[in-house]
Every structure is written in structure tokens, then in C-alpha cells.
Scaffold this motif. Structure first.
Motif, PDB file in Angstrom:
ATOM      1  N   VAL A  71     103.833   1.150  21.387  1.00 43.49           N
ATOM      2  CA  VAL A  71     102.826   1.658  20.447  1.00 43.49           C
ATOM      3  C   VAL A  71     101.718   2.433  21.161  1.00 43.49           C
ATOM      4  O   VAL A  71     100.692   2.745  20.553  1.00 43.49           O
ATOM      5  N   ASP A  72     101.920   2.747  22.443  1.00 43.60           N
ATOM      6  CA  ASP A  72     100.910   3.486  23.202  1.00 43.60           C
ATOM      7  C   ASP A  72     101.518   4.789  23.708  1.00 43.60           C
ATOM      8  O   ASP A  72     102.368   4.784  24.608  1.00 43.60           O
ATOM      9  N   PRO A  73     101.097   5.933  23.170  1.00 38.68           N
ATOM     10  CA  PRO A  73     101.705   7.217  23.550  1.00 38.68           C
ATOM     11  C   PRO A  73     101.380   7.662  24.971  1.00 38.68           C
ATOM     12  O   PRO A  73     101.968   8.636  25.461  1.00 38.68           O
ATOM     13  N   ASP A  74     100.469   6.970  25.648  1.00 37.72           N
ATOM     14  CA  ASP A  74     100.102   7.361  27.011  1.00 37.72           C
ATOM     15  C   ASP A  74     101.115   6.890  28.051  1.00 37.72           C
ATOM     16  O   ASP A  74     101.034   7.289  29.218  1.00 37.72           O
ATOM     17  N   TYR A  75     102.061   6.036  27.633  1.00 34.83           N
ATOM     18  CA  TYR A  75     103.028   5.478  28.576  1.00 34.83           C
ATOM     19  C   TYR A  75     104.435   5.562  27.994  1.00 34.83           C
ATOM     20  O   TYR A  75     104.622   5.507  26.773  1.00 34.83           O
ATOM     21  N   MET A  90      98.649  13.429  29.666  1.00 36.84           N
ATOM     22  CA  MET A  90      99.918  13.247  30.362  1.00 36.84           C
ATOM     23  C   MET A  90     100.462  11.847  30.104  1.00 36.84           C
ATOM     24  O   MET A  90      99.726  10.869  30.170  1.00 36.84           O
ATOM     25  N   THR A  91     101.732  11.775  29.777  1.00 36.25           N
ATOM     26  CA  THR A  91     102.377  10.481  29.579  1.00 36.25           C
ATOM     27  C   THR A  91     102.851   9.946  30.920  1.00 36.25           C
ATOM     28  O   THR A  91     103.512  10.642  31.685  1.00 36.25           O
ATOM     29  N   LEU A  92     102.511   8.698  31.209  1.00 35.38           N
ATOM     30  CA  LEU A  92     102.858   8.083  32.487  1.00 35.38           C
ATOM     31  C   LEU A  92     104.236   7.439  32.383  1.00 35.38           C
ATOM     32  O   LEU A  92     104.476   6.597  31.513  1.00 35.38           O
ATOM     33  N   GLY A  93     105.145   7.843  33.272  1.00 38.76           N
ATOM     34  CA  GLY A  93     106.498   7.307  33.265  1.00 38.76           C
ATOM     35  C   GLY A  93     106.609   6.063  34.125  1.00 38.76           C
ATOM     36  O   GLY A  93     106.316   6.093  35.323  1.00 38.76           O
ATOM     37  N   LEU A  94     107.036   4.956  33.522  1.00 36.74           N
ATOM     38  CA  LEU A  94     107.095   3.667  34.209  1.00 36.74           C
ATOM     39  C   LEU A  94     108.525   3.239  34.475  1.00 36.74           C
ATOM     40  O   LEU A  94     109.410   3.416  33.626  1.00 36.74           O
ATOM     41  N   LEU A  95     108.736   2.642  35.640  1.00 43.15           N
ATOM     42  CA  LEU A  95     109.944   1.882  35.916  1.00 43.15           C
ATOM     43  C   LEU A  95     109.559   0.414  35.854  1.00 43.15           C
ATOM     44  O   LEU A  95     108.704  -0.039  36.622  1.00 43.15           O
TER      45      LEU A  95
END
Length: 245
Positions: free
Chosen positions: A24-28, A1-6
Motif C-alpha cells: 500500500v506504499d507506492p514509494d517501495y 523514485m520507487t525504491l526496489g527491495l530484495l
């Protein structure tokens, strides 16, 4: 799961480092940014707010996190008592991870300094020195103050009484209860902190030197990935990454 950041404080030094690391990090993924000039869009779909800004922008980011019931990770320092109380109150509703420094190494230094203060005892005077880039506003740094509080507590002292920031007005010898705080500003120094234990005939120095601000970004992302699994409350970053003492 990709973590969505504000990301709050996107134009700052750590904010820019976060943008570079996430790229460069697909997790975020960064779904929205906020600066002093432009705040988040009203209803963005995100998992966590990450804030490295200043107290006024942190207040707005905290309100946003509360309104949307999502966790907050913040490394903003220089908070007054009222804002610190607001964070504690908000933590009754959402998970909040607030740390003076998101470097794993600095959090190890905090533990080692407290342990050294306990083991060496009053025969060793304690002084703390920190260096940061010329643009840093608050002094001493939040990390230096955290180190001061840690060693004061280990000695059974009140940080409010023992941390000394100015010796120019009182021309008297230092007491065993003093913990001196030294500050240097200049250049592009990412951050250096040293705790000195000064005895008769020897001294012990515990130091941490940051050479790349991406260490703070990576630490904040690690906190964001773990705080989403926590319930409401203040979450200790050191415990998140190093485990309980």
C-alpha cells in the motif's frame, strides 16, 4: 523514485509485515524474495537488500549484496562472532544497517535506559525482562541484549561479565555489577521489553510494548530509504532516525 527491495526472510513474521506495508506504499516495490527454500534470482535490478531471516540466510543475502554492490538492511539476530565479523568486513565495501530492533520507540528506549543507568548510579540494581511469541528461537532477544550492553556501558561494566542469564546454579546474593536478563515466551506477543532500576524504597521502569509488527517493517523501510545515500560503512539505525546523541 520507487525504491526496489530484495526481501530476504519473506516467509517470516516481519517479512510478511513488510509485504503488507509495501503493498500500500507506492514509494517501495519488492522485486525479489528469498526464503530458506528459494533464493533470489541471479541478477535482479534492485536498490537495497532488506533481511529479516536467520544467520544462514543472512550470509547468502550478504554475499548477494556484496556481489551487486547494493546496501544491506538487516534485523536478523542470533549472530555468532564470525558472522558479525563478516558484516563488519563487508561494510568496507557497501553500507550496512544492522539493528536488533527497527522500532523507533525501542531505539529511544535504548538511549533513555543508558541515560538512566548513568544518572541513577550503583544505588539502583538493573534487571531486564523481555516477552516474545512462542515461535521466537533466540533468547534473550537481540533487543534485550542490546539494552544490556547499553546499560552496562553506561555503568562502565563489561557486558560479557555483568549480564546474568541463569541464577539457579549460584545461591548467593546479587552483586551491584550484575544485570539480570529474564525471558518469557508464549502466545503471539510481538515484543515487550522492560528495564528495571530497583532502589531501596522505589523502582523505576522503562518499557516498550510492540502491538503491531508493522512498526518493524516501517522502520526497516525508513532505514532502506536513507541508507542508499550513505557510503560504505556500518550505519547506526538510531542515528538514522533519532539523530546523533
Amino acid at each position: 523514485m520507487t525504491l526496489g527491495l530484495l526481501l530476504s526472510g519473506a516467509s517470516g513474521t516481519v517479512g510478511q509485515a513488510l509485504i503488507d506495508v509495501v503493498a500500500v506504499d507506492p514509494d517501495y516495490t519488492i522485486v525479489g524474495t528469498a526464503t530458506s527454500e528459494r533464493f533470489f534470482e541471479p541478477d535482479l535490478d534492485a536498490d537495497v537488500v532488506v533481511d529479516f531471516s536467520h544467520p544462514r540466510l543472512l550470509e547468502r543475502s550478504l554475499d548477494y549484496a556484496l556481489r551487486h554492490r547494493i546496501p544491506l538492511v538487516t534485523g536478523t539476530t542470533g549472530l555468532d562472532g564470525l558472522l558479525s565479523e563478516r558484516l563488519a568486513e563487508a561494510a568496507r565495501s557497501i553500507p550496512i544497517c544492522h539493528a536488533a530492533n527497527f522500532s523507533v520507540g525501542v531505539n529511544l528506549l535504548l538511549r533513555l535506559a543508558a541515560q538512566a543507568a548513568r544518572l541513577l548510579g550503583e544505588d539502583y540494581d538493573i534487571e531486564i525482562a523481555e516477552i516474545h511469541h512462542r515461535r521466537k528461537i533466540d533468547a534473550p532477544s537481540g533487543t534485550a541484549l542490546a539494552l544490556g550492553r547499553a546499560v552496562a556501558a553506561a555503568r562502565g561494566l563489561s557486558a560479557g561479565d555483568s549480564l546474568i542469564h541463569d541464577r539457579t546454579r549460584h545461591r548467593i546474593p546479587r552483586s551491584r555489577q550484575e544485570i539480570g536478563m529474564g525471558v518469557l515466551r508464549g502466545g503471539d506477543v510481538a515484543g515487550e521489553h522492560t528495564v528495571y532500576f530497583l532502589g531501596d524504597g522505589e523502582r523505576v521502569e522503562l518499557s516498550h510494548r510492540a502491538t503491531d509488527r508493522q512498526i518493524f517493517a516501517r522502520g526497516a523501510l525508513l532505514a532502506a530509504s536513507r541508507v542508499i545515500d550513505r557510503g560504505p560503512g556500518m550505519v547506526d539505525f538510531s542515528e538514522l532516525v533519532l539523530g546523533e546523541v
